[in-house]
Motif scaffolding. Structure first.
Motif, PDB file in Angstrom:
ATOM      1  N   GLN A  16       0.856  -1.184   0.000  1.00 22.80           N
ATOM      2  CA  GLN A  16       0.000   0.000   0.000  1.00 22.80           C
ATOM      3  C   GLN A  16       0.892   1.234   0.000  1.00 22.80           C
ATOM      4  OE1 GLN A  16      -3.125   0.048  -0.405  1.00 22.80           O
ATOM      5  NE2 GLN A  16      -3.641   2.129   0.027  1.00 22.80           N
ATOM      6  N   PRO A  17       1.368   1.658  -1.173  1.00 25.87           N
ATOM      7  CA  PRO A  17       2.273   2.796  -1.213  1.00 25.87           C
ATOM      8  C   PRO A  17       1.577   4.079  -0.777  1.00 25.87           C
ATOM      9  CG  PRO A  17       1.715   2.088  -3.427  1.00 25.87           C
ATOM     10  CD  PRO A  17       1.107   1.101  -2.490  1.00 25.87           C
ATOM     11  N   GLY A  18       2.356   4.946  -0.157  1.00 28.41           N
ATOM     12  CA  GLY A  18       1.824   6.221   0.285  1.00 28.41           C
ATOM     13  C   GLY A  18       1.791   7.234  -0.843  1.00 28.41           C
ATOM     14  N   ARG A  19       1.418   8.450  -0.504  1.00 25.62           N
ATOM     15  CA  ARG A  19       1.293   9.495  -1.516  1.00 25.62           C
ATOM     16  C   ARG A  19       2.647   9.953  -2.052  1.00 25.62           C
ATOM     17  NH1 ARG A  19      -3.961  12.545  -0.820  1.00 25.62           N
ATOM     18  NH2 ARG A  19      -5.122  11.185   0.552  1.00 25.62           N
ATOM     19  N   ASP A  20       3.731   9.689  -1.301  1.00 24.73           N
ATOM     20  CA  ASP A  20       5.050  10.143  -1.734  1.00 24.73           C
ATOM     21  C   ASP A  20       5.701   9.189  -2.746  1.00 24.73           C
ATOM     22  OD1 ASP A  20       5.148   8.229   0.265  1.00 24.73           O
ATOM     23  OD2 ASP A  20       7.125   8.872   0.957  1.00 24.73           O
TER      24      ASP A  20
END
Length: 88
Positions: free
Chosen positions: A72-76
């Motif tokens: 679940q990659p973050g917004r960065d």
């Protein structure tokens, strides 16, 4: 801009999927209880099986959320690798 690596770098909406499974869990529990009280054992069993499937799915979703940015990659983290040679 498409790079061709989208299937490997696609993001999953796990939190949305979690809340949809909570919604399904509530309805499966309600259906199991309602059909059991109404004297419909076949439908109660069907809702009970659905309850089990939704619970297992919810456990898998929570496991993937807890595994962190790998699943679940973050917004960065960008959704794809930028091209090496941008067009002029």
């Amino acid at each position: 801009m498409r790079t061709g690596s989208e299937p490997r770098t696609a993001r999953s909406a796990l939190r949305v999927r979690f809340w949809l499974s909570v919604w399904g869990l509530v309805w499966a529990i309600f259906g199991t209880v309602a059909f059991a009280l109404a004297g419909r054992p076949g439908w109660a069993i069907a809702c009970g099986v659905l309850w089990l499937v939704v619970t297992v799915d919810m456990m898998m979703i929570l496991r993937h959320i807890r595994q962190g940015p790998h699943y679940q990659p973050g917004r960065d983290i960008p959704p794809y690798r930028p091209p090496e040679n941008p067009p002029p």
